[in-house]
Design an enzyme around this catalytic site. Structure first.
Site, PDB file in Angstrom:
ATOM      1  N   ASP A   1       0.379  -0.779  -0.044  1.00 48.87           N
ATOM      2  CA  ASP A   1       0.351  -0.134  -0.388  1.00 48.87           C
ATOM      3  C   ASP A   1       0.954   1.159  -0.022  1.00 48.87           C
ATOM      4  OD1 ASP A   1      -2.128   1.440  -0.020  1.00 48.87           O
ATOM      5  OD2 ASP A   1      -2.428   1.228   2.171  1.00 48.87           O
TER       6      ASP A   1
ATOM      7  N   LEU B   1      10.954 -21.113  -4.124  1.00 54.65           N
ATOM      8  CA  LEU B   1      10.108 -20.324  -3.707  1.00 54.65           C
ATOM      9  C   LEU B   1       8.859 -20.140  -3.745  1.00 54.65           C
ATOM     10  CD1 LEU B   1       9.766 -17.261  -1.379  1.00 54.65           C
ATOM     11  CD2 LEU B   1       9.788 -16.362  -3.402  1.00 54.65           C
TER      12      LEU B   1
ATOM     13  N   HIS C   1       2.757   3.569  -9.413  1.00 53.13           N
ATOM     14  CA  HIS C   1       2.577   1.840  -9.178  1.00 53.13           C
ATOM     15  C   HIS C   1       4.236   0.927  -9.736  1.00 53.13           C
ATOM     16  CE1 HIS C   1      -1.068   1.293  -7.953  1.00 53.13           C
ATOM     17  NE2 HIS C   1      -1.527   2.163  -8.817  1.00 53.13           N
TER      18      HIS C   1
HETATM   19  C1  FPP Z   1      -2.097  -0.050  -3.640  1.00 56.69           C
HETATM   20  O1  FPP Z   1      -1.358   1.322  -3.559  1.00 56.69           O
HETATM   21  C2  FPP Z   1      -1.234  -0.682  -4.228  1.00 56.69           C
HETATM   22  C3  FPP Z   1      -2.203  -1.394  -5.615  1.00 56.69           C
HETATM   23  C4  FPP Z   1      -3.297  -1.557  -5.512  1.00 56.69           C
HETATM   24  C5  FPP Z   1      -1.524  -2.740  -6.484  1.00 56.69           C
HETATM   25  C6  FPP Z   1      -0.280  -2.598  -6.224  1.00 56.69           C
HETATM   26  C7  FPP Z   1       0.638  -3.160  -7.175  1.00 56.69           C
HETATM   27  C8  FPP Z   1       1.852  -3.707  -8.341  1.00 56.69           C
HETATM   28  C9  FPP Z   1       3.085  -3.020  -6.838  1.00 56.69           C
HETATM   29  C10 FPP Z   1       2.214  -3.082  -9.649  1.00 56.69           C
HETATM   30  C11 FPP Z   1       1.670  -5.577  -9.652  1.00 56.69           C
HETATM   31  C12 FPP Z   1       2.077  -6.115  -9.309  1.00 56.69           C
HETATM   32  C13 FPP Z   1       3.172  -6.834  -9.025  1.00 56.69           C
HETATM   33  C14 FPP Z   1       3.060  -8.220  -8.516  1.00 56.69           C
HETATM   34  C15 FPP Z   1       4.132  -7.439 -10.460  1.00 56.69           C
HETATM   35  P1  FPP Z   1      -2.735   2.020  -3.765  1.00 56.69           P
HETATM   36  O2  FPP Z   1      -2.754   2.946  -5.259  1.00 56.69           O
HETATM   37  O3  FPP Z   1      -3.644   2.304  -3.028  1.00 56.69           O
HETATM   38  O4  FPP Z   1      -1.933   3.800  -2.656  1.00 56.69           O
HETATM   39  P2  FPP Z   1      -2.138   5.128  -1.859  1.00 56.69           P
HETATM   40  O5  FPP Z   1      -3.130   4.181  -0.768  1.00 56.69           O
HETATM   41  O6  FPP Z   1      -1.406   5.304  -1.403  1.00 56.69           O
HETATM   42  O7  FPP Z   1      -3.455   5.682  -2.968  1.00 56.69           O
END
Ligand code: FPP
Length: 252
Positions: free
Chosen positions: A26, A137, A43
């Site tokens: 997050d 893993l 991201h």
């Molecule tokens: C949360 O941050 C993050 C996500 C919903 C997406 C996570 C995805 C990735 C890192 C990319 C794909 C993953 C892989 C395994 C290749 P948020 O957007 O909710 O952040 P915020 O709360 O600060 O708005």
């Protein structure tokens, strides 16, 4: 940029590394906002953390790493962000699959991937098949996943089995439920990490985290690197896991 080697690795007991670590990644959006960048830049930066945490987990001998990448609720985000996330995932798989395979990593997904685009579904299928024989893993990515949906789906599967086998209606065990979840062949997480300082489980692995140790850090996911993982594992190794019972010292 990979983070510098961190001395704290010496504080980790190699014989007591968590067998399964689950992570609620997050803070990508906030990381981007702090830099006046579009959310997707957060991201993108988060992908480097994925790489580094996966590599560090494999080096430490962690058995399984499960990352919450896209929840059933994440469809509510603007379509442009959803598309960009899917594109990042596609690029990641295309670029990393050789590397995963070379490192004996077995890739898997949790969640209903039938709702994802045909291209993503085929990339995921390819990654699963290509790494199926690997014994290192287990790397799981939760996509279109939620804990309640996992349980709902398991109940429906069990109900349909009960039509052929009415004895099931007399009662089922916890173990039987576990065997019908997306995590059927995985141990429950020992350690659940959440980045960005939010104290929520956000519908992640609700059944499976019953006895997980929880580590919440203010660090945003794109900044969460090797030293932060070490810190979480060191804290985990100091915990006393009682599973509802008493340790000998407390029983006295
Ligand atoms: C949360 O941050 C993050 C996500 C919903 C997406 C996570 C995805 C990735 C890192 C990319 C794909 C993953 C892989 C395994 C290749 P948020 O957007 O909710 O952040 P915020 O709360 O600060 O708005």
């Amino acid at each position: 940029m990979p983070s510098a080697p961190d001395d704290r690795i010496r504080l980790i007991d190699p014989d007591a590394v968590p067998a399964h670590i689950a992570v609620i990644m997050d803070g990508n959006g906030r990381w981007a906002r702090q830099r006046n960048l579009p959310r997707i830049a957060g991201h993108q930066a988060g992908i480097q953390s994925v790489r580094e945490i996966l590599e560090a987990s494999a080096e430490l001998g962690v058995g399984a790493l499960t990352l919450y990448a896209f929840s059933t609720e994440n469809w509510k985000r603007p379509p442009s962000e959803v598309e960009a996330l899917m594109e990042l995932l596609r690029e990641y798989l295309g670029r990393e699959i050789d590397n995963l395979d070379r490192n004996d990593i077995r890739f898997g997904t949790l969640g209903d991937s039938s709702a994802l685009s045909p291209v993503i579904q085929s990339e995921l299928k390819h990654a699963v098949e290509r790494t199926a024989a690997n014994s290192g893993l287990r790397f799981n990515v939760a996509l279109n996943y939620s804990g309640r949906d996992d349980l709902r789906r398991a109940v429906n599967t069990i109900l349909s089995k009960a039509k052929d086998d009415p004895r099931l209606l007399e009662g089922i065990s916890e173990e039987y439920i576990s065997r019908h979840l997306y995590t059927a062949d995985l141990a429950d997480p020992d350690l659940l990490i959440r980045t960005s300082g939010e104290w929520r489980v956000s519908n992640f692995l609700l059944w499976q985290i019953a006895y997980s140790e929880i580590w919440v850090t203010d660090t945003l996911w794109p900044d969460f690197r090797r030293p932060h993982l070490y810190e979480a594992i060191i804290a985990y190794q100091k915990r006393e896991r009682r599973y509802g019972g008493l340790t000998p010292a407390l029983a006295r």
